[in-house]
Structure formats: C-alpha cells, structure tokens
Design an enzyme around this catalytic site. Structure first.
Site, PDB file in Angstrom:
ATOM      1  N   ALA A 263       0.858  -1.175   0.000  1.00  0.00           N
ATOM      2  CA  ALA A 263       0.000   0.000   0.000  1.00  0.00           C
ATOM      3  C   ALA A 263       0.896   1.227   0.000  1.00  0.00           C
ATOM      4  CB  ALA A 263      -0.922   0.000   1.225  1.00  0.00           C
TER       5      ALA A 263
ATOM      6  N   HIS B  86      -2.065   1.843   9.341  1.00  0.00           N
ATOM      7  CA  HIS B  86      -0.691   2.269   9.044  1.00  0.00           C
ATOM      8  C   HIS B  86      -0.695   3.390   8.009  1.00  0.00           C
ATOM      9  CE1 HIS B  86       3.711   1.415   8.321  1.00  0.00           C
ATOM     10  NE2 HIS B  86       3.396   2.034   7.190  1.00  0.00           N
ATOM     11  N   GLU B  87      -1.391   3.173   6.892  1.00  0.00           N
ATOM     12  CA  GLU B  87      -1.355   4.158   5.814  1.00  0.00           C
ATOM     13  C   GLU B  87      -2.052   5.453   6.211  1.00  0.00           C
ATOM     14  OE1 GLU B  87       0.604   3.605   3.422  1.00  0.00           O
ATOM     15  OE2 GLU B  87       0.907   1.493   3.927  1.00  0.00           O
TER      16      GLU B  87
ATOM     17  N   HIS C 295       0.048   7.773   8.148  1.00  0.00           N
ATOM     18  CA  HIS C 295       0.962   8.532   7.283  1.00  0.00           C
ATOM     19  C   HIS C 295       0.360   9.866   6.843  1.00  0.00           C
ATOM     20  CE1 HIS C 295       4.427   6.050   6.703  1.00  0.00           C
ATOM     21  NE2 HIS C 295       3.762   5.020   6.207  1.00  0.00           N
TER      22      HIS C 295
ATOM     23  N   GLU D 268       0.889   5.582   0.803  1.00  0.00           N
ATOM     24  CA  GLU D 268       0.166   6.603   1.543  1.00  0.00           C
ATOM     25  C   GLU D 268      -0.004   7.921   0.792  1.00  0.00           C
ATOM     26  OE1 GLU D 268       4.577   6.924   2.954  1.00  0.00           O
ATOM     27  OE2 GLU D 268       3.163   5.345   2.416  1.00  0.00           O
ATOM     28  N   ASN D 269      -0.279   7.884  -0.497  1.00  0.00           N
ATOM     29  CA  ASN D 269      -0.517   9.119  -1.242  1.00  0.00           C
ATOM     30  C   ASN D 269      -1.558   9.961  -0.514  1.00  0.00           C
ATOM     31  OD1 ASN D 269       0.905   7.725  -3.555  1.00  0.00           O
ATOM     32  ND2 ASN D 269      -0.980   6.529  -3.483  1.00  0.00           N
TER      33      ASN D 269
END
Length: 888
Positions: free
Chosen positions: A300, A335-336, A339, A302-303
């Site tokens: 994955a 997690h993402e 970010h 994190e944009n």
C-alpha cells in the site's frame, strides 16, 4: 460514473478550488518559515531553484501506454542562473520555455543520475518564474511510476492504471524536483475515455467532454506536499463513500467490488476521528480515498488523499476470506492513514530519516488496533515484527535507524525491518518511559510546529522532551544513531537471605564464528525489572551496569517485564532456573520473551540448542498462540537449515511430536467466532505440520480439498489457505492442474494468489519447472511473478532449479519487473541457500552490483547466507544428539 457538471457549477468549483489551494499554500509557507531549514537538507539536486506549484495535464493512453503531457511549474529562482536541474526518467522533452517567452532551453539528460539539466541562453533572474515543459513519458508494466494492471473479470480482461512513486518515481510520470524537501502544490488535469473514472489526491472540480470519446477531468490543487505523494488511478472503477466529520471518505474498486470495501470504509471513518483527536491537527484535505488496485505492487502507498492498496490488502469478501483477514486489512489501513500526518503533513527532510514516517505509522497502527480491537492483542500477537528487526539488527550488515542515504537506489534499501519494526519498537519503549499522556502532548506539539513542512529526528526529540519532563535525547540517540541490539546480562547473588541482581550491558551479535568481533556499543536502556509475576521495581535507566536489591534469595526475577524493551536478556544459571520454575505463572508476554530470547541466544552462539529444546518441555499445549507461533517459526528454521542433511528426519519427527498435541487440543473444526487466536493457530499448525510431513494432516487436507472441489461451502474460509498450501506442497500433476484451473477461473485477487502460490509450492521437480515456465507467459499478474519464483525455491524446495531459471531468463524478467528485480529480489532470493558457494555466486553476480542500493542488498544477503551456514553447522548436530537422547 460522475455526471458532467453544469457551466455554473464548474465556475463555482474552480473558484472554490483556487481559494482552498491559496489558503493551504499560505498556511504551509508560514509554518515552513518558522520551522524548517531547507538549505541544510541533504539531497542530490541543487537548491538554487525551488518549485512552488505544478499545473500538470496528462493524456494517458491506456492501450498504447504512452503518456504525453504538459506542465507549467511556478518556480522561485533563489540566485541568478542559466541552468536548472530536475529529475526525469525515460522522458522525452519536446519543448521547454520560460515565462511564456521564446527563450527555449537546451535539455541534457543523465540516465544514471535520473536528471535533466535545462540550459537557457540568458540567466534567469532571481525571483519567480513560470517554467513550461512539453514532454512524453511512458506507462510502465511494472509497479513503479504510472503503471498498467490487466485483471480478469467475468466479461474478459480489463485494464486500469495507477501510480506508485515512493521513494523517487514521480520523475517517471512528469519532470519534477523529486526529493521530499521540495514541497509544492499540484493541480492535475487528465484527459481520459469518458467511460473511465479518474481518482487523484484532491476532489474533481471540473469534468467536461472533449474531442472523440474523451473527457477532461480537473482536480483541485493539493496543499504543499512532496512529489512522491502524488497519485493518479484511472479505470472502470466505482466508489462507495461515507462522511467523516466533513471529510468524504471513499473506497474505490474495480466495477462490481464496491461492496467488498465496506469493512475498509467503516474502519477508515473511525480511524480518521481517532487520529484527528490523537494528533491534535485535523486531517486537512476534503476527501480521503482508499483505492484497491488488483495488481502492480504488493502493499500500500500513503498518497495524500488517495491511498493505493494491493486489492487483497483492502477488500473483504466473507465468501472467500477468513474472518481473521480483517485484522490485516485494519492494520494496513491504520498504518497508511497514520501517514496522512506522519509522512504527508509532516515529511522527513531526506530519506535518512525515513523511520519518522514508517516507524511511527507502524506504531500508530498497533496502537489503533489496541484501541478498537483489544481482543486482537496487537502488541502481543505482533511480537514477530520486533523479533525480526532484532535478528537483522544483530548482524554486521545492520544500519542505524537514522542512516545516511546517498541516492534513490539506497533509499529503496531503507524500507526494511530496521526502519519499520525497530522504529516501531523504539517508539513504544519511549512512550512507556515518558507515559502515554506526555508522549501524546509531545506528538501534538511536533505536528503543530512542522505541519506542511519537513522535519528531522532532532525536532521530534525536542517536542517530546518539552512535554514529557524527562530527558530522552540520550536514550533515543543511543538507539537511533547507532546500529545493534543491546544485551542485558542478569546475574543474581545471595547475601544471607537477601538477593541482589547485577545488570550489565553488552552487544548482542549474530555472526559466523570466524567473523572478527563487532565494535562495542553503549546504550541508555530503560529496563523494567521485577518479580516474574509481579510489578517492576523502581525505574532503571541502565547506562553500563548496576546492582539492585531483588527480593529474597531464590526469587524468580524477570528482566524486561512486559517485553516492551528493545534488548535481549541473558540470565545467569541461578536466575534461569528460578524463572523456569515460575514459568507457568508468568504473564504471556513474559513467557514469550523468555522463549524468544532463549532461541536468539542459540542463534548468537551464547547458548546451546539443547537449552532451548529443554525449555519447550515447560510449554503447555494450551499456551497462547503467540508463544506457539514462536516455536513454529523456530521449527521452520531448523527444517529449512536441515534440507539435504541427515538430521532432517530426526528434527522433523521431534517438531511433529511437540506440535501435534497442540493441534489435537484444538482440532480441525472449532466453535469459536472465526476471528480469534485459535483459528489463526489452527491454520498455522495445519500448514506447518503439512510441511513437516505429518501423514494424518496431509491425508485430511487432501480429503477436505477433494470435498471442496465438489462443494466449495464444505471448507470453511478459515482453513482454505492452510489446506490449499498442504495440497500444493504434496501435489501430483492432476492436483497441480486443478489448482491452476481454480486460479484461472477466479476474479478475486486473494483467491487467485491462494491457488497460484499453492501450485508453485509443489515439491515435484517437473511441476516446479512448469511453474517457472508459467512466469514468462504473461498469464500471471506481474505482482506475483517474483513470489511464484520464490515459492518454487522455498516451499517447493527447488532453489537451484529456480536460480538457474532466473539466470537464464534474467534480461526478460528484469524488463518486466523493473529495477527492483535486480537490486532487491535477486539478493533476497539467494538467502534460500545456506552454503558458501552460493554466497560467492551472489557476490559475483554483476547486475545486482550495478547500483549502490544493489550492493547494500548483496552484502546483507551474503552475510545472511553465512549466518545460516554457521547456524546449521553448530545447531543441527547438537539438536540431533539431544533429540535422540531425549526421545520425545
């Protein structure tokens, strides 16, 4: 599909987008001036020219994979110059002008440095300018830059495109200053077929038809952000949404799969509220999409505003997914989304501080799991992350958490267990030392001070110390600025009826016996010490050594109570004997800590294998999953090391004898919720016992798989991965073909992976050759090609066959898989071997030595092979002798 907006609506949206962009950029600039020293930031690009805003138009051709585009970049020239250098890869420059004038630039590209230097006839004066570039890039078939994904549907093969840019691949889409400190805003416009949906960082502000069957889609400008956070996904997509305090949260999937995103959507909504409160700074974008990509890359990304996920990591279908799959989905979303603050809002200044992104996101994900799903016991069941980091950190080839990074190829190597898992473990240790409230106050100060800007590790320590009332810089620096794992040696002595405990620190090292010693280290270690089933004594900060009262003579004293500390413990004979007597009464985390440290001491040559094997006799068959998972992991290591050796049958028989009572206690069919530790342990035991050749397990797995072929509902989703794996390992040609047929007939990514990887695990050499040939046909998603090759070598136990295949077809595989195949996959693949000859072969493999990052990876893998060879030579004969004498 979004309907085209009216003329009035377009105008309003344009004005709104402009206002949002200006406000965000102004706020960002104010924060940046206060907190960030841009000139001292490491990097490869000169800082004489700085981008402020990109206006980018892309016209991706999903069929031909061409990517023409034009961009206008608002730049600030900080001192007069006739040259400016930016990043570009595989890009053709058609026209480059400045300030709408006729002054055109000459362009010189450097493929190695991945740069383009623009030279103007006259120097550009200091101040602001507009740089216009007409260019043509390309859409890749491997998962970096903008890439294509071909995926099966019930009506045939479809294609979408998506992006993955970290650490340095925005330069593959458009020319840019592709380093994290060059923050700018991005306004994207794309021209695509009208039947497709486009998703970017920000909401769509305008959509209008253009010539042919195309439409032009414009997105609102982003706030200031690093280029690697740019995102674009285009395809036959659908989107389900929910409101989260004024933010539109969406899950984007290929058509027909939106319903499988419901758990992800619900998770994101509650996580957003939790993070808004924890960080003290609300998520600043108007929308947040979670985008399911059915291929391209395996994790994955994190944009900001548009997180991309490998489809199986985001979607949940109860018809084919085990209930326990929700744990992994929640963890990766948590997690993402963390970010969005650690990484996106506040970004490390350079890749040497990557751990500020990844360590904190990993820690925050587990913290969120404990908040919403305490029954999952995230810290306890996630113990393996810290153990893996400590194993790598004990080697000569380790690196500090905060490490020098020379270029983009080295940046890729930083995405490892030291950065993620050690970083997570250190943050947890520091939070425990400071206290939860003080730690959160410090994080809030850090976020407020560095929003929309960049930061360093020192900035974080300053914020935490100002809130915590304790000095932590010395503690933190001793763990982040040097590599290695502390070893706390604990020895008890009695003075009359009183006991005293001496603690001294050393360096814990795993290395071949003939390696020269590693340099000494000294840490400041917070150590929790106390009775084995009680509360810790007073707080101890161990700098070198100390001597403390430790109760009555013979009391069992545990070091690292709760297993929060990042260090190993070696007990003297008296302490160890007392602890083993008290073992059943310990908390689960402390029993697990004793077991993991005991095996680690064997790996390091500080203890003999029989000491660990004897400890297993103290384990109850009903002990916690985390404890048995550690044992399973060790047995898997011993089984791998013993391949082709005389000790293997003895070791396998012993492992079966120790694990089978655990399985017999829980059985094939449980009555639990399906989302509990028993279900996870059951699946793990089935897979492991099947690998170890347990005849009854293999026979029952085959029987259940045969029934499943007739009636898919007969096999619970919780058992499908494990049963299919065992069937794959033992497959004959008919079963192998059956597995491939199941994979080919499925449109679900996780189901296809299940069957393809099971087929690749077949231990029959002819079937292994068939699998390897399959990786060249184009049938498989590119994402899983390397996984298939590695499965042939590992689960299929055909490493030489797979290595011969890789060497023979290297150029073809490299072209399809991209540079990570050369720099990352090949070195990691070679750790399937445990002999000096293959280590030498890897060291001499020229393609993987072509970049600095590749050379780092080769060195790590050569060391890993040497350690495996040493461990096999030391441990296997001793284990064999003990098992034969012990007769389990």
């Amino acid at each position: 599909m979004n309907k085209p907006a009216t003329h009035v609506r377009r105008a309003l949206l344009r004005r709104l987008a402009t206002a949002i962009g200006l406000l965000l950029t102004m706020a960002a600039g104010a924060q940046a001036e206060q907190t960030f020293s841009f000139d001292r930031t490491p990097g490869k690009l000169p800082k004489t020219v700085v981008p402020l805003h990109y206006a980018i138009e892309l016209r991706p051709d999903i069929t031909s994979l061409a990517l023409p585009g034009v961009e206008t970049v608002d730049i600030e020239v900080r001192e007069a110059t006739a040259q400016l250098t930016l990043n570009a890869v595989n890009t053709t420059f058609t026209d480059v002008t400045i300030d709408d004038s006729a002054q055109r630039a000459e362009v010189a590209t450097d493929a190695t440095a991945q740069t383009a230097t623009l030279t103007f006839a006259k120097p550009l004066a200091a101040g602001r300018h507009k740089l216009r570039i007409v260019f043509a890039a390309q859409i890749n078939k491997f998962g970096t830059g903008l890439f294509s994904v071909d995926y099966p549907t019930r009506t045939g093969i479809k294609r979408m495109i998506s992006s993955k840019l970290e650490p340095a691949d925005a330069r593959r889409i458009f020319p840019c200053w592709d380093e994290p400190s060059f923050k700018a805003s991005f306004a994207l416009t794309v021209v695509i077929p009208r039947n497709l949906l486009a998703v970017g960082n920000m909401p769509v502000t305008d959509e209008e038809p253009v010539a042919g069957d195309l439409k032009k889609v414009a997105f609102a400008p982003t706030p200031k952000m690093s280029s690697y956070l740019f995102v674009l996904a285009v395809g036959e997509l659908e989107r389900v949404t929910a409101d989260a305090g004024g933010v539109t949260v969406g899950v984007v999937t290929t058509e027909g799969k939106g319903g499988q995103g419901r758990f992800a959507l619900d998770s994101a909504v509650k996580l957003l509220a939790y993070y808004n409160d924890y960080f003290g700074v609300k998520y600043p974008l108007p929308k947040l999409d979670l985008i399911a990509v059915p291929g391209g890359f395996g994790g994955a990304m994190e944009n900001w505003g548009g997180i991309t996920f490998f489809e199986s990591r985001l979607l949940f279908d109860p018809a084919i997914s085990a209930e326990t799959a929700r744990r992994g989905i929640f963890a990766i979303i948590a997690h993402e989304m963390a970010h969005m603050w650690f990484g996106d809002l506040v970004t490390m200044a350079w890749w040497d501080n990557l751990w500020l992104n990844e360590g904190f996101a990993s820690w925050m994900a587990t913290k969120a799991s404990e908040q919403f799903y305490p029954e999952w016991q995230g810290w306890l069941n996630g113990y393996g992350a810290k153990q893996f980091a400590m194993t790598l950190d004990a080697r000569r080839t380790s690196h500090p958490v905060q490490q020098p990074i020379a270029d983009h190829s080295e940046a890729v190597t930083a995405f490892d267990a030291i950065t993620y898992n050690k970083g997570q473990a250190l943050i947890r240790m520091l939070e425990t030392y400071l206290g939860e409230q003080a730690f959160r106050d410090g994080i809030r100060k850090y976020m407020a001070a560095h929003a929309y800007s960049n930061s360093t590790t020192a900035d974080l320590w300053q914020a935490l110390e100002s809130s915590g009332g304790k000095t932590i810089t010395g503690i933190a620096a001793s763990f982040t600025e040097q590599d290695g794992v502390p070893l706390v040696v604990a020895e008890a002595d009695c003075v009359g009826a009183a006991q005293r405990l001496t603690l001294r620190q050393d360096r814990f090292v795993i290395a071949p016996a003939n390696d020269p010693p590693l340099p000494a280290r000294n840490w400041q270690i917070p150590v929790a010490v106390g009775p084995s089933h009680g509360k810790p004594f007073d707080e101890i900060l161990l700098k070198k050594s100390t001597n403390i009262p430790a109760g009555a003579c013979g009391d069992a004293i545990k070091v690292n109570l709760g297993d929060v500390g990042y260090f190993r413990v070696e007990y003297g004979p008296k302490n160890r004997a007392a602890l083993l007597n008290a073992f059943p009464q310990m908390q689960v985390a402390d029993r697990l800590n004793v077991v993991t440290d005991s095996w680690a001491l064997v790996q390091a040559g500080r203890a003999e294998a029989p000491s660990y094997l004897a400890l297993l006799d103290a384990l109850d068959a009903g002990d916690h999953r985390a404890v048995w998972d550690q044992v399973i992991s060790t047995f898997a290591t011993l089984d791998r090391l013993s391949r082709g050796r005389t000790e293997r049958p003895v070791i396998q028989a012993y492992a079966r004898a120790r694990l089978r009572p655990v399985f017999d206690r829980i059985g094939w069919d449980g009555a639990g919720s399906g989302d509990d530790d028993t279900a996870l342990l059951r699946a793990s035991l089935i897979s492991t016992l099947g690998d170890l050749g347990d005849a009854a397990i293999v026979a029952e797995a085959k029987r259940r798989f045969a029934a499943f072929a007739d009636d898919p509902n007969s096999l619970p989703t919780a058992l499908r991965d494990a049963v299919t794996h065992v069937v794959g390992v033992t497959a004959d040609r008919a079963t192998y073909d059956q597995l491939l047929a199941l994979a080919r007939n499925s449109t679900a990514t996780n189901e296809r992976l299940r069957y393809y990887l099971a087929a690749a695990s077949a231990r029959d050499a002819e079937l292994a050759r068939a699998t390897l040939a399959l990786t060249l046909t184009g049938e498989l998603p590119d994402t899983i090609v390397t996984g298939m090759i590695n499965a042939v070598a590992s689960a299929g136990e055909q490493p030489q066959l797979a290595w011969d295949f890789v060497r023979t077809n290297f150029d073809t595989l490299l072209a399809r898989q991209g540079p990570n195949f050369r720099d990352q996959f090949v070195p990691n693949f070679m750790t399937n071997f445990t002999d000096e000859a293959h280590a030498a072969e890897l060291a001499a493999f020229a393609p993987s030595q072509s970049t600095t990052g590749g050379r780092v990876m080769v060195a790590r893998s050569v060391q890993a092979i040497a350690i495996s060879a040493d461990l096999a030579a030391r441990v296997l004969p001793a284990a064999d002798d003990w098992i034969r004498a012990h007769k389990p």
